[in-house]
Design a protein around this motif. Sequence first.
Motif, PDB file in Angstrom:
ATOM      1  N   PRO A 398      48.977 -40.638  -0.556  1.00  0.00           N
ATOM      2  CA  PRO A 398      48.338 -41.890  -0.082  1.00  0.00           C
ATOM      3  C   PRO A 398      48.489 -42.127   1.415  1.00  0.00           C
ATOM      4  N   ASN A 399      49.415 -41.416   2.059  1.00  0.00           N
ATOM      5  CA  ASN A 399      49.646 -41.607   3.499  1.00  0.00           C
ATOM      6  C   ASN A 399      48.931 -40.578   4.370  1.00  0.00           C
ATOM      7  N   LEU A 400      48.149 -39.693   3.764  1.00  0.00           N
ATOM      8  CA  LEU A 400      47.466 -38.671   4.547  1.00  0.00           C
ATOM      9  C   LEU A 400      46.324 -39.275   5.344  1.00  0.00           C
ATOM     10  N   PRO A 401      46.335 -39.183   6.689  1.00  0.00           N
ATOM     11  CA  PRO A 401      45.234 -39.728   7.488  1.00  0.00           C
ATOM     12  C   PRO A 401      43.937 -38.954   7.244  1.00  0.00           C
ATOM     13  N   ALA A 402      42.834 -39.666   7.308  1.00  0.00           N
ATOM     14  CA  ALA A 402      41.529 -39.020   7.116  1.00  0.00           C
ATOM     15  C   ALA A 402      41.275 -37.984   8.200  1.00  0.00           C
ATOM     16  N   SER A 403      41.801 -38.227   9.397  1.00  0.00           N
ATOM     17  CA  SER A 403      41.567 -37.299  10.508  1.00  0.00           C
ATOM     18  C   SER A 403      42.151 -35.918  10.217  1.00  0.00           C
ATOM     19  N   LYS A 404      43.330 -35.867   9.584  1.00  0.00           N
ATOM     20  CA  LYS A 404      43.935 -34.578   9.259  1.00  0.00           C
ATOM     21  C   LYS A 404      43.107 -33.854   8.209  1.00  0.00           C
ATOM     22  N   PHE A 405      42.608 -34.599   7.234  1.00  0.00           N
ATOM     23  CA  PHE A 405      41.746 -34.000   6.207  1.00  0.00           C
ATOM     24  C   PHE A 405      40.506 -33.392   6.853  1.00  0.00           C
ATOM     25  N   VAL A 406      39.841 -34.174   7.681  1.00  0.00           N
ATOM     26  CA  VAL A 406      38.588 -33.728   8.295  1.00  0.00           C
ATOM     27  C   VAL A 406      38.835 -32.550   9.233  1.00  0.00           C
ATOM     28  N   ASN A 407      39.900 -32.611   9.998  1.00  0.00           N
ATOM     29  CA  ASN A 407      40.183 -31.527  10.950  1.00  0.00           C
ATOM     30  C   ASN A 407      40.379 -30.195  10.233  1.00  0.00           C
ATOM     31  N   LEU A 408      41.111 -30.206   9.133  1.00  0.00           N
ATOM     32  CA  LEU A 408      41.318 -28.963   8.358  1.00  0.00           C
ATOM     33  C   LEU A 408      39.997 -28.445   7.814  1.00  0.00           C
ATOM     34  N   ALA A 409      39.214 -29.346   7.245  1.00  0.00           N
ATOM     35  CA  ALA A 409      37.939 -28.920   6.656  1.00  0.00           C
ATOM     36  C   ALA A 409      36.991 -28.371   7.716  1.00  0.00           C
ATOM     37  N   GLU A 410      36.969 -28.985   8.886  1.00  0.00           N
ATOM     38  CA  GLU A 410      36.064 -28.532   9.949  1.00  0.00           C
ATOM     39  C   GLU A 410      36.435 -27.155  10.477  1.00  0.00           C
ATOM     40  N   MET A 411      37.700 -26.779  10.369  1.00  0.00           N
ATOM     41  CA  MET A 411      38.132 -25.480  10.888  1.00  0.00           C
ATOM     42  C   MET A 411      37.497 -24.319  10.134  1.00  0.00           C
ATOM     43  N   VAL A 412      37.127 -24.535   8.877  1.00  0.00           N
ATOM     44  CA  VAL A 412      36.505 -23.466   8.089  1.00  0.00           C
ATOM     45  C   VAL A 412      35.053 -23.791   7.765  1.00  0.00           C
ATOM     46  N   SER A 413      34.479 -24.775   8.464  1.00  0.00           N
ATOM     47  CA  SER A 413      33.089 -25.155   8.179  1.00  0.00           C
ATOM     48  C   SER A 413      32.113 -24.037   8.507  1.00  0.00           C
ATOM     49  N   SER A 414      32.489 -23.155   9.431  1.00  0.00           N
ATOM     50  CA  SER A 414      31.590 -22.050   9.798  1.00  0.00           C
ATOM     51  C   SER A 414      31.668 -20.886   8.810  1.00  0.00           C
ATOM     52  N   PHE A 415      32.636 -20.929   7.888  1.00  0.00           N
ATOM     53  CA  PHE A 415      32.760 -19.865   6.885  1.00  0.00           C
ATOM     54  C   PHE A 415      31.783 -20.149   5.750  1.00  0.00           C
ATOM     55  N   SER A 416      30.767 -19.332   5.658  1.00  0.00           N
ATOM     56  CA  SER A 416      29.747 -19.536   4.630  1.00  0.00           C
ATOM     57  C   SER A 416      30.331 -19.241   3.251  1.00  0.00           C
ATOM     58  N   ARG A 417      30.139 -20.185   2.325  1.00  0.00           N
ATOM     59  CA  ARG A 417      30.583 -19.961   0.956  1.00  0.00           C
ATOM     60  C   ARG A 417      29.470 -20.369   0.011  1.00  0.00           C
ATOM     61  N   PRO A 418      29.363 -19.707  -1.122  1.00  0.00           N
ATOM     62  CA  PRO A 418      28.213 -19.907  -1.999  1.00  0.00           C
ATOM     63  C   PRO A 418      28.126 -21.302  -2.596  1.00  0.00           C
ATOM     64  N   THR A 419      29.226 -22.000  -2.735  1.00  0.00           N
ATOM     65  CA  THR A 419      29.202 -23.324  -3.346  1.00  0.00           C
ATOM     66  C   THR A 419      30.150 -24.255  -2.601  1.00  0.00           C
ATOM     67  N   HIS A 420      29.805 -25.509  -2.592  1.00  0.00           N
ATOM     68  CA  HIS A 420      30.645 -26.534  -1.978  1.00  0.00           C
ATOM     69  C   HIS A 420      31.298 -27.416  -3.029  1.00  0.00           C
ATOM     70  N   ASP A 421      31.383 -26.929  -4.255  1.00  0.00           N
ATOM     71  CA  ASP A 421      32.002 -27.714  -5.326  1.00  0.00           C
ATOM     72  C   ASP A 421      33.461 -28.020  -5.015  1.00  0.00           C
ATOM     73  N   GLY A 422      34.180 -27.023  -4.464  1.00  0.00           N
ATOM     74  CA  GLY A 422      35.587 -27.242  -4.145  1.00  0.00           C
ATOM     75  C   GLY A 422      35.764 -28.300  -3.075  1.00  0.00           C
ATOM     76  N   LEU A 423      34.907 -28.265  -2.058  1.00  0.00           N
ATOM     77  CA  LEU A 423      34.977 -29.268  -0.996  1.00  0.00           C
ATOM     78  C   LEU A 423      34.625 -30.646  -1.536  1.00  0.00           C
ATOM     79  N   TYR A 424      33.618 -30.704  -2.408  1.00  0.00           N
ATOM     80  CA  TYR A 424      33.254 -31.991  -3.025  1.00  0.00           C
ATOM     81  C   TYR A 424      34.416 -32.546  -3.844  1.00  0.00           C
TER      82      TYR A 424
END
Length: 627
Positions: A398-424
């Motif tokens: 519950p204490n995880l800032p949204a910025s840390k979540f987004v920053n991690l996700a953006e670091m691999v945004s350029s890695f093409s993957r067949p589905t975004h179910d895991g990210l969703y």
Amino acid sequence: MKFMKLGSKPDFFQTDGDNIRYVATELATDVAVNVGDVKFYLHKFPLLSKSARLQKLVATTNENSDEIHIHDIPGGPAAFEICAKFCYGMTVTLNAYNVVATRCAAEYLEMYETIDKGNLVYKVEVFLNSSIFRSWKDSIIVLQTTKSLLPWSEEVKVVSHCLDSIASKATIDTSKVEWSYTYNHKKLPSNNGDDSHWNGVAKQQMVPKDWWVEDLCGLQLDLYKRVITIIKTKGSISGDVIGEALKAYTTRRLSGFSKGMIQGDVVKNKSLVETVIHLLPAGSVPCSFLLKLLKAARLLECGEVEKCELIRKIGQQLDEATVSDLLIQAPTDDAIKYEVDIMQSLIEEFVTHDRSAQTDPSMESEFQEIRSPRLSDTSKVKVAKLVDSYLTEISRDPNLPASKFVNLAEMVSSFSRPTHDGLYRAIDMYLKEHPGISKGERKRMCKLMDCRKLSVDACMHAVQNERLPLRVVVQVLFFEQIRASASGGNSTPDLQGSIRALLPGGSHGSSRSTTNTADDWDAVPTAEEIKGLKCEISTLRLGEVNGGVGVGSDRNGNPGATKNLEKVPSSKVKGMFMSKKIFSKLWSSKERSGEISSSNTSESPGSSSNAEETKSTCSRSRRNSVS
């Protein structure tokens, strides 16, 4: 175990209490030798005929005294007793446990060939070279005994000879291994119940490449370091075998290592972890082992150099990691539960490693051990999925800032993957555990996801998800309709500019009225609005299938019901009405361009009745939503 007997005379040494030794002969003793707290009553002649040092000591003693004192002889009273018995020609037995002490004591007493032919130093050297150093296990035992006899054991080169013997045997071709060894961490084929005979011919038992690993786990850290260093220098052992050896040693010597709870002496444990890190080979080492080392290094407060080295090695093979290994607990005084910054450093190293693999070899750092090939797309997909799963786990904090979540996700945004179910799944988990985040954070987080890459199951969940912004729900519905149209042979319709602005990669140059409604699109829809959206798309789809009510008409068939998107009023139910106008515009565009085929006969039996039922249900929903 090998042993050697010296001398042939019976043992005449007697004991009188704990601290007195004497020779039981008719001839009276003429010298008393004090070794530590033990006194030996002996005869000068046999001693002086073998030892140059005793000659010097006797010569310097007072004429009125028959005592000499030896307090610093290596091996203490036990080693001196063996040397004294050898001087008397009595039978003594040498083995792997006492040979080093005997060799060092003989060196101390200067029992050389120059004093007497066939003296003790020569005899011991023959035993070491002809027997001990040829035995795998005896060499290890002897090496272990050298620790308490430093620096003498180093000076007589017993330590170096043991190290060379052990390293040479560890690096020998496995087909030439003919001695016994300890091997419990893996079972050989014969131990698994496999038949060792085939067509009546005995098959040779296979010796594993890491057969030597367990036997070396008993060595103390400094000796183990020296053995592994020599083995690595020889270059015939692969990096993965070295890695297995280090893993076995760390697990054996570091209490609680496997469970991530280090116990025991902090100073010794810290030294062990730092030494193992420095010994890590350039080749592949199990990523799970490296991550456990990283956790231990943090707990023991190892140096930054060692921790950075681990992060570098882990990052280069991050695709082999598991989520459970990556969940590193943060210190108790931290607000968040896990060390997210370490995960960020690992991803950065993974990305950097991929980029550096494309650089010119001449520009490489002199510290780079091996120039690895460029990372494959498969590795990138694995890391992207790994990050998705990691985000799902840490989102429960519950204490995880949204910025840390987004920053991690953006670091691999350029890695093409067949589905975004895991990210969703990760985004949904975060929204569930953090209902109070702002619209801006929610919007930025959801923009990470490509609705076109959601599976059917994920789409079904998303369109009913009250935690998602209305914009995302509309996007999911739209792309689901596009997918359904494509399966029916229709093409994607051309979109108006204001509609395209709602979709990923669309135009953002829409009119002023579209900008004014951005807050409504980023707002979280109610259950009624989501239900209305679903009904509108179903109604529009029915209009296409039945060829009846025009997509550009109202529900009573009156034309002109569809208005320009920019004129939609801002209201509580605007999301539902806006979706109706959007999809009406989309599908009327398809009708005008002739993309809707009138000869669509691919509907399953009973589709007409189902259509009427859906139409009725949606009409009721619209009435309830507007009222």
